[in-house]
Each structure stands twice: as structure tokens, then as C-alpha cells.
Design an enzyme around this catalytic site. Structure first.
Site, PDB file in Angstrom:
ATOM      1  N   ASP A  39      30.087 -59.789 -26.505  1.00  0.00           N
ATOM      2  CA  ASP A  39      30.832 -60.111 -25.337  1.00  0.00           C
ATOM      3  C   ASP A  39      30.996 -58.914 -24.173  1.00  0.00           C
ATOM      4  OD1 ASP A  39      32.587 -58.271 -26.758  1.00  0.00           O
ATOM      5  OD2 ASP A  39      34.410 -59.984 -26.478  1.00  0.00           O
ATOM      6  N   SER A  44      42.291 -61.486 -34.481  1.00  0.00           N
ATOM      7  CA  SER A  44      42.602 -61.395 -33.053  1.00  0.00           C
ATOM      8  C   SER A  44      44.178 -61.848 -32.931  1.00  0.00           C
ATOM      9  CB  SER A  44      41.762 -62.104 -31.919  1.00  0.00           C
ATOM     10  OG  SER A  44      41.849 -61.477 -30.925  1.00  0.00           O
ATOM     11  N   GLU A  59      44.719 -55.309 -22.273  1.00  0.00           N
ATOM     12  CA  GLU A  59      44.459 -54.553 -23.879  1.00  0.00           C
ATOM     13  C   GLU A  59      43.445 -53.405 -23.074  1.00  0.00           C
ATOM     14  OE1 GLU A  59      44.139 -57.032 -27.050  1.00  0.00           O
ATOM     15  OE2 GLU A  59      42.902 -55.475 -27.972  1.00  0.00           O
ATOM     16  N   ASP A 100      38.211 -62.829 -27.121  1.00  0.00           N
ATOM     17  CA  ASP A 100      39.318 -63.174 -27.691  1.00  0.00           C
ATOM     18  C   ASP A 100      40.518 -63.819 -27.079  1.00  0.00           C
ATOM     19  OD1 ASP A 100      37.860 -61.584 -29.645  1.00  0.00           O
ATOM     20  OD2 ASP A 100      39.551 -59.925 -29.678  1.00  0.00           O
TER      21      ASP A 100
HETATM   22  P1  ADP Z   1      43.672 -57.525 -34.449  1.00  0.00           P
HETATM   23  O1  ADP Z   1      42.130 -57.880 -35.121  1.00  0.00           O
HETATM   24  O2  ADP Z   1      44.460 -58.427 -35.362  1.00  0.00           O
HETATM   25  O3  ADP Z   1      43.820 -58.117 -33.018  1.00  0.00           O
HETATM   26  P2  ADP Z   1      44.341 -55.116 -33.225  1.00  0.00           P
HETATM   27  O4  ADP Z   1      44.335 -53.608 -33.796  1.00  0.00           O
HETATM   28  O5  ADP Z   1      43.450 -55.685 -32.091  1.00  0.00           O
HETATM   29  O6  ADP Z   1      44.115 -55.960 -34.319  1.00  0.00           O
HETATM   30  O7  ADP Z   1      45.734 -55.649 -32.910  1.00  0.00           O
HETATM   31  C1  ADP Z   1      46.785 -55.506 -33.606  1.00  0.00           C
HETATM   32  C2  ADP Z   1      47.991 -54.987 -33.073  1.00  0.00           C
HETATM   33  O8  ADP Z   1      48.478 -56.038 -32.081  1.00  0.00           O
HETATM   34  C3  ADP Z   1      49.369 -54.663 -33.879  1.00  0.00           C
HETATM   35  O9  ADP Z   1      49.301 -53.430 -34.318  1.00  0.00           O
HETATM   36  C4  ADP Z   1      50.613 -54.745 -33.029  1.00  0.00           C
HETATM   37  O10 ADP Z   1      50.494 -53.850 -32.088  1.00  0.00           O
HETATM   38  C5  ADP Z   1      50.066 -56.021 -31.954  1.00  0.00           C
HETATM   39  N1  ADP Z   1      50.465 -57.401 -32.922  1.00  0.00           N
HETATM   40  C6  ADP Z   1      49.692 -58.095 -33.220  1.00  0.00           C
HETATM   41  N2  ADP Z   1      50.482 -59.308 -33.913  1.00  0.00           N
HETATM   42  C7  ADP Z   1      51.791 -58.831 -33.440  1.00  0.00           C
HETATM   43  C8  ADP Z   1      53.093 -59.574 -33.947  1.00  0.00           C
HETATM   44  N3  ADP Z   1      53.224 -60.458 -34.781  1.00  0.00           N
HETATM   45  N4  ADP Z   1      54.101 -58.742 -33.538  1.00  0.00           N
HETATM   46  C9  ADP Z   1      53.974 -57.770 -32.631  1.00  0.00           C
HETATM   47  N5  ADP Z   1      52.897 -57.270 -32.380  1.00  0.00           N
HETATM   48  C10 ADP Z   1      51.919 -57.604 -32.950  1.00  0.00           C
HETATM   49 MG    MG Z   2      42.598 -57.194 -31.280  1.00  0.00          MG
END
Ligand code: ADP
Ligand code: MG
Length: 398
Positions: A44, A135, A169, A181
């Protein structure tokens, strides 16, 4: 929509809201899904094509406006409340609570684009597994973005919302992700994959074949390497493309390149860049081919492309892991499996399989039985519907 038919995190956000915010009731409920990418990883951000679907897990935000320009957010998953003032948001001043940077980044990004937001009280609840390559971060950004612009009574297209969430992001959180995403979370259609052209942002919907389902296996492996390796891979791709553009007059981007063109990197002694570039060029083609196979019901061929994608991510892009390789091998060994691959950025998280309908439970049982050993835990296995993208409900709709 009666409250009992709402997704569990939506019900949770609504019920927690008065407890956290002194008896106030929410005015709006926004929901945005996580996603699984069926094929097209690490392309992407290289102007390629991707083929994701939204999954049946959502980030949900219950919200009510505030008149003081302050945003307070309760994160149910972390059992924490954070707050910030809209006027004070600066990407350089990262917030102490890491998770709060996602909602704050979204508010910042909307304001940067000229949206005149109101303050808000928000409860954020989500069942998208965190840090598992499904994501959760984009789901949070898109749900918060949906809540914030709707609370302020503003119009925003799904496409623009996705772009602003990506900017949040990239520039506020500091993760240099592509657009996939956020785009699928904002604009997914139930029952469909999305073949997204990440250069033009045009897309085609591809129906999930009636005789197939997607099975997702979460390795639950630690993902500490992901962010640094992701940014390194991006830099290598930029470096490789810059060399190819210098050496080949007709090339402006990845889509102008054939495999023969990449020899220039190999003869220049840049073998790592050659392999990274080979992944990009072949993955873009495989993704378009897979979409065509799914549209014509050629499921075996689609599955062959998926496994070739896994091999390319493993050998050329070097973003697999022993846990992901083990998960994919077990999926491939299950009766009815057309193909399987790691999904998302790699290193840890999930693999996805395309499976004949009716064979999914046997695959799930096999993974739960055979994946665990001294180094690997019992995996979570989900059979995923392709779900809807972001949506908002007003009071009276629940
Ligand atoms: P992913 O592959 O799940 O997107 P990332 O590292 O990109 O992994 O994003 C994860 C981060 O997004 C978490 O560490 C947190 O900071 C934020 N996040 C995800 N879900 C939640 C949630 N339910 N509540 C608050 N923050 C969240
Ligand atoms: Mg992510």
C-alpha cells in the site's frame, strides 16, 4: 437498531458512559471495524493494490459534545481516562498515555484540514485484538474521526476520513503506515473484499465467493520488532525505487517495473534491495490476479497466489516468523484449504486462510490442537464474515 443487536463493544461503550461522565448520556455511537488483508501486503505504501475485508470486530465510540474545547476519552480496554484540549494539539508533543495519541491525532488531523470540532466526552471500547495485525489502530482512528465530525454536524466522505486517519497515524502517532487499514475500515461493504488501488484510491468490490470463508489464526506472538522493521522496509523500498528511476528513464513508480528491470539492482550489488523490490513487483501482480480468480470462482488458483505471497513475504521481504510459518503450514495442511498466508505487517499477529465453506470448523480444531507446543500458545481462531465499514447512530437509533 435495538440495543441488543449492537456489537458487544458498542453496548459496553453505551453502558459505561454515564458511569464515567457523571450520569451524562451519549448522543452518538460511532463504530469502525478492524480488517484482514487477504493479499497485497507491504504494497500500500508502494502504490500497489491490496485486497482487504472488514472483520466482525469493531472499535466503538459513545460520545456527547462539550462546550469547552476539551476532549475526554475513557479507554475501556486500558481502564484509563485521558484528556486533551483541541487548541493545544501538536504532533511534536506526544501524549503520555500512548493510546491517547490515536484519538488526539485524529482530532489534530481533522482540525488541520479545517474541520471546526467541538469538545467531547467519549467512551472507546473495542474487540479488535490489539497489536495482532488486524488493525486495531485504524479502527480506533476511524471510529473517533466518525464520532468527532458527526458531533460537530460536519460532512466528510469516507475517502477523506481514511486519508485524515492515515495522516493522524503518520504524523501524530509516528507510524509510517500506508492507506489500506483506514480505507477499508471507513468504506468496507458487507460480504465483499475491496480491491483498492492505493495510488488513485479507486476501488472495486469483490464478493466473497459463496463457497468459501476466511479463517484467521492469531499466533499471539510478541511483535516488538514490527515498528522499526516496518520503517526500515519502507526506506529500503524508497532507496531501491530511487536507484531504478535513475537507471531507467521510463520508470516513474513501481507499476512501471517488470522483473527484468530489477536486475539493475542485482548487478549493482544491492541484493537486499533487489529482493525487496521483487516482493513489491510480484505482490502487486498477485493481488490483481487473486481478485480476478475470486471473481471467476477459481479458488484453487487464488489460494496458490496467497501461498506464493506468503513465500515472498518470508523469503524476499523477510517479515515472517517461525510462529507465522507454523500457522500457515498447519492451515495449508487442513482439508479444504485453498491457500494461506501471513496477513498485515508480519513478524507476529495473524495468518489468514481461504477455506471451502463447511471445512472451517475442522481447520479451527486442527489449529487449536496442533499449533501449541513449548514455544507457541493455544491460538485464537476466528471464522470471519466480511463486514460493514464505519457507521454512526444517533440517540433513538439504539
Ligand atoms: P494493530 O495491528 O492492532 O493496529 P498497532 O500497533 O498499529 O497494532 O496499534 C495498536 C495501538 O492502537 C495500541 O497499542 C493502542 O495504542 C491503540 N489501540 C488499539 N485498540 C485500542 C483500544 N481498544 N483502546 C485504546 N487504544 C487502542
Ligand atoms: Mg495498526
Amino acid at each position: 437498531m435495538p440495543a441488543e443487536t449492537l456489537p458487544p463493544p458498542a453496548r459496553q461503550a453505551l453502558s459505561v458512559f454515564p458511569e464515567v461522565f457523571g450520569g451524562r448520556t451519549p448522543e452518538l455511537l460511532a463504530m469502525a471495524p478492524g480488517r484482514v488483508n487477504v493479499i497485497g501486503d507491504h504494497v500500500d505504501y508502494n502504490d500497489g493494490f491490496v485486497l482487504p475485508a472488514a472483520i466482525g470486530f469493531n472499535a466503538c465510540v459513545a460520545a456527547a459534545p462539550r462546550g469547552d474545547g476539551c476532549i475526554r476519552v475513557r479507554a475501556v480496554s486500558f481502564n484509563e481516562t485521558g484528556q486533551f484540549s483541541l487548541a493545544d494539539l501538536r504532533p511534536s508533543a506526544r501524549l503520555r498515555q500512548a493510546w491517547l495519541n490515536y484519538p488526539a491525532g485524529m482530532a489534530w488531523s481533522l482540525r488541520e484540514d479545517g474541520f471546526d470540532l467541538t469538545g467531547a466526552d467519549m467512551v472507546l471500547a473495542s474487540d479488535v485484538p490489539i497489536g495482532s495485525a488486524l488493525s486495531s489502530s485504524a479502527a480506533v482512528e476511524v471510529a473517533v474521526g466518525t464520532a468527532l465530525h458527526r458531533l460537530a454536524g460536519l460532512e466528510l466522505t469516507g475517502r477523506r476520513l481514511a486519508q485524515l486517519a492515515q495522516r493522524a497515524e503518520n504524523d501524530f502517532v509516528g507510524m509510517n503506515c500506508g492507506i489500506m487499514d483506514q480505507f477499508i475500515s471507513a468504506l468496507a461493504e458487507p460480504g465483499h473484499l475491496m480491491l483498492l488501488d492505493c495510488l488513485s484510491l479507486a476501488y472495486d468490490l469483490v464478493a466473497v465467493p459463496a463457497d468459501a470463508v476466511l479463517v484467521i489464526g492469531n499466533t499471539k506472538a510478541s511483535r516488538s520488532l514490527v515498528d522499526s522493521a516496518y520503517n526500515e522496509r519502507r526506506a529500503q523500498c524508497d532507496d531501491g525505487l530511487a536507484s531504478l528511476r535513475t537507471g531507467l528513464a521510463h520508470v516513474s513508480g513501481w507499476r512501471d517495473l517488470g522483473l527484468a528491470d530489477l536486475e539493475l539492482l542485482r548487478t549493482g550489488g544491492r541484493n537486499v534491495l533487489y529482493r525487496r523490490a521483487r516482493h513489491v513487483v510480484t505482490e502487486i501482480q498477485r493481488t490483481m490476479d487473486t481478485a480476478a480468480c475470486l471473481e471467476d470462482g477459481r479458488l484453487d488458483e487464488a489460494g496458490t497466489h496467497m501461498f506464493a505471497s506468503h513465500e515472498s513475504l518470508r523469503d524476499d521481504y523477510e517479515v515472517s516468523s517461525s510462529a507465522l510459518d507454523r500457522m500457515v503450514a498447519l492451515m495449508m495442511s487442513a482439508p479444504g484449504c485453498f491457500g494461506a498466508r501471513l496477513t498485515g505487517a508480519g513478524f507476529a499477529g495473524c495468518a489468514v486462510a481461504l477455506v471451502a465453506k463447511g471445512a472451517e470448523q475442522d481447520m479451527a480444531d486442527l489449529l487449536v490442537r496442533e499449533f501449541p507446543d513449548a514455544h507457541h500458545p493455544v491460538p485464537d481462531v476466528f471464522v470471519s464474515e466480511a463486514s460493514a465499514g464505519a457507521r454512526a447512530l444517533g440517540r433513538g437509533d439504539w
